[in-house]
Design an enzyme around this catalytic site. Structure first.
Site, PDB file in Angstrom:
ATOM      1  N   SER A  57      49.892  53.050  37.816  1.00 36.49           N
ATOM      2  CA  SER A  57      49.017  54.166  38.181  1.00 36.49           C
ATOM      3  C   SER A  57      49.847  55.412  38.413  1.00 36.49           C
ATOM      4  O   SER A  57      50.732  55.436  39.278  1.00 36.49           O
ATOM      5  CB  SER A  57      48.244  53.828  39.457  1.00 36.49           C
TER       6      SER A  57
ATOM      7  N   HIS B   6      47.369  53.893  33.834  1.00 28.46           N
ATOM      8  CA  HIS B   6      46.199  54.036  34.704  1.00 28.46           C
ATOM      9  C   HIS B   6      46.158  55.465  35.252  1.00 28.46           C
ATOM     10  O   HIS B   6      47.120  55.928  35.876  1.00 28.46           O
ATOM     11  CB  HIS B   6      46.291  53.008  35.842  1.00 28.46           C
TER      12      HIS B   6
ATOM     13  N   ASP C 246      44.126  58.025  37.574  1.00 27.47           N
ATOM     14  CA  ASP C 246      43.154  58.108  38.666  1.00 27.47           C
ATOM     15  C   ASP C 246      42.590  59.514  38.814  1.00 27.47           C
ATOM     16  O   ASP C 246      43.335  60.464  39.065  1.00 27.47           O
ATOM     17  CB  ASP C 246      43.834  57.700  39.979  1.00 27.47           C
TER      18      ASP C 246
ATOM     19  N   MET D 289      40.136  61.849  40.997  1.00 29.53           N
ATOM     20  CA  MET D 289      39.470  61.945  42.308  1.00 29.53           C
ATOM     21  C   MET D 289      38.956  63.364  42.513  1.00 29.53           C
ATOM     22  O   MET D 289      39.602  64.325  42.089  1.00 29.53           O
ATOM     23  CB  MET D 289      40.465  61.605  43.420  1.00 29.53           C
TER      24      MET D 289
ATOM     25  N   HIS E 198      40.295  55.937  35.453  1.00 25.50           N
ATOM     26  CA  HIS E 198      39.516  55.417  36.580  1.00 25.50           C
ATOM     27  C   HIS E 198      38.865  56.609  37.277  1.00 25.50           C
ATOM     28  O   HIS E 198      39.543  57.368  37.982  1.00 25.50           O
ATOM     29  CB  HIS E 198      40.478  54.656  37.518  1.00 25.50           C
TER      30      HIS E 198
ATOM     31  N   MET F 291      36.883  58.342  39.998  1.00 23.90           N
ATOM     32  CA  MET F 291      36.392  58.267  41.380  1.00 23.90           C
ATOM     33  C   MET F 291      35.744  59.615  41.652  1.00 23.90           C
ATOM     34  O   MET F 291      36.237  60.424  42.454  1.00 23.90           O
ATOM     35  CB  MET F 291      37.551  57.966  42.336  1.00 23.90           C
TER      36      MET F 291
ATOM     37  N   MET G 106      38.543  46.547  43.222  1.00 24.99           N
ATOM     38  CA  MET G 106      39.480  47.293  44.074  1.00 24.99           C
ATOM     39  C   MET G 106      40.068  46.370  45.146  1.00 24.99           C
ATOM     40  O   MET G 106      39.343  45.613  45.796  1.00 24.99           O
ATOM     41  CB  MET G 106      38.765  48.460  44.782  1.00 24.99           C
TER      42      MET G 106
ATOM     43  N   PHE H 196      43.498  56.683  47.837  1.00 24.93           N
ATOM     44  CA  PHE H 196      44.920  56.893  48.107  1.00 24.93           C
ATOM     45  C   PHE H 196      45.759  55.757  47.550  1.00 24.93           C
ATOM     46  O   PHE H 196      45.306  54.605  47.529  1.00 24.93           O
ATOM     47  CB  PHE H 196      45.166  57.000  49.622  1.00 24.93           C
ATOM     48  N   GLY H 197      46.976  56.090  47.144  1.00 26.13           N
ATOM     49  CA  GLY H 197      47.932  55.066  46.768  1.00 26.13           C
ATOM     50  C   GLY H 197      48.636  54.534  48.013  1.00 26.13           C
ATOM     51  O   GLY H 197      48.501  55.099  49.112  1.00 26.13           O
ATOM     52  N   GLY H 198      49.345  53.439  47.858  1.00 19.36           N
ATOM     53  CA  GLY H 198      50.194  52.937  48.932  1.00 19.36           C
ATOM     54  C   GLY H 198      49.487  52.218  50.055  1.00 19.36           C
ATOM     55  O   GLY H 198      50.085  51.986  51.120  1.00 19.36           O
TER      56      GLY H 198
ATOM     57  N   ASP I 270      43.006  46.733  41.240  1.00 19.85           N
ATOM     58  CA  ASP I 270      43.629  48.027  41.525  1.00 19.85           C
ATOM     59  C   ASP I 270      43.712  48.240  43.027  1.00 19.85           C
ATOM     60  O   ASP I 270      42.699  48.203  43.725  1.00 19.85           O
ATOM     61  CB  ASP I 270      42.766  49.116  40.880  1.00 19.85           C
ATOM     62  N   GLY I 271      44.951  48.486  43.509  1.00 17.95           N
ATOM     63  CA  GLY I 271      45.144  48.830  44.911  1.00 17.95           C
ATOM     64  C   GLY I 271      45.898  47.751  45.662  1.00 17.95           C
ATOM     65  O   GLY I 271      45.432  46.616  45.771  1.00 17.95           O
ATOM     66  N   GLY I 272      47.087  48.111  46.132  1.00 19.30           N
ATOM     67  CA  GLY I 272      47.862  47.189  46.958  1.00 19.30           C
ATOM     68  C   GLY I 272      48.535  46.067  46.194  1.00 19.30           C
ATOM     69  O   GLY I 272      49.007  45.103  46.811  1.00 19.30           O
TER      70      GLY I 272
ATOM     71  N   SER J 202      52.304  52.551  43.679  1.00 16.57           N
ATOM     72  CA  SER J 202      53.513  52.692  44.492  1.00 16.57           C
ATOM     73  C   SER J 202      54.539  51.602  44.183  1.00 16.57           C
ATOM     74  O   SER J 202      55.752  51.843  44.259  1.00 16.57           O
ATOM     75  CB  SER J 202      53.154  52.691  45.981  1.00 16.57           C
TER      76      SER J 202
END
Ligand code: DX5
Ligand code: ZN
Length: 231
Positions: free
Chosen positions: A9, A34, A36, A38, A67, A69, A138, A144-146, A180-182, A203
């Site tokens: 991402s 990817h 993002d 927003m 993606h 959002m 998700m 947010f990333g990270g 996606d995410g974490g 991240s």
């Protein structure tokens, strides 16, 4: 074994050197980029739009996985198609007419995906899965990333896997299951075991000093999980 895909991402990339970052992660083994989007309305953050996507298309030799959002969705879909998007995913809560949005993405020549937040019920798949090319689960609340992976997402991934397998058995049509995410090297195996085949990592990739080693470690963790699970 499924064809596993890694999708770095750009949210965690160096925004002053985006073209270079795209080339670097592709050279490191990325299967998708990817992207993002927003809008500071559907999610409390603001990123980039079709102009940046178009500029990066020249650097991207793999599909761009957009993606969205954003709310509303439809007005901007053709702009991303023209800007070179391969996949366009959106959140069901952000569209007034989900079937229309899926059709619009397809008519624009892109592959449609539907995205599920941690608390969004999978009922939205009841009347859409036959028309989707991708389901995105998700692992965090979007924006947010990270952030840390929410463990309950694993249960959701398993449930989506069952739904996709049923459609695939009936139609033979491939549908990607993206998470996606974490997602990190130390949990990507568990995510794969739950049934995901496409892994977004922001991240974890761009925060590392060695992109090829990080992507290779992710692939090794996925392969180990597949062997353990007998898959
Ligand atoms: C979150 C975005 C993600 C994000 C993932 O709203 O959709 O794509 O960049 O970042 P990490 O991998 O750092 O959680
Ligand atoms: Zn994303």
């Amino acid at each position: 074994m499924p064809d596993y895909k890694i999708a770095p991402s750009l949210l965690s990339a160096d925004f002053a050197r985006l073209g270079e970052e795209v080339r670097a992660v592709i050279a490191a083994g990325a299967d998708l980029i990817h992207f993002d989007v927003m809008d500071n309305h559907y999610v409390p953050n603001l990123t980039v739009g079709p102009l940046v996507c178009e500029a990066l298309k020249r650097h991207a030799t793999v599909p761009i996985d957009v993606h969205l959002m954003i709310k509303p969705v439809d007005r901007i879909v053709p702009d991303f198609a023209k800007a070179g998007a391969g996949i366009i995913s959106f959140h069901p809560e952000a569209s007034e007419h989900i079937d229309r949005t899926i059709g619009l993405i397809r008519d624009c020549g892109c592959r449609p995906g539907l995205v599920f937040n941690p608390a969004t019920p999978l009922d939205w798949l009841d009347h859409t899965l036959d028309k989707l090319d991708l389901v995105l689960v998700m692992g965090v609340n979007p924006g947010f990333g990270g952030q840390s992976f929410i463990p309950h997402a694993l249960v959701k991934i398993e449930a989506v896997r069952r739904r996709i397998d049923a459609v695939q058995q009936r139609t033979g049509r491939p549908i990607l299951l993206e998470v996606d995410g974490g997602v990190k090297v130390d949990n990507i195996g568990a995510v794969a075991r739950a049934g995901a085949d496409t892994f977004v990592a922001g991240s974890a990739v761009f925060g590392a000093t060695d992109y090829p080693a990080t992507i290779a470690a992710m692939r090794a963790a996925i392969a180990a999980a597949a062997v353990e699970g007998g898959g």
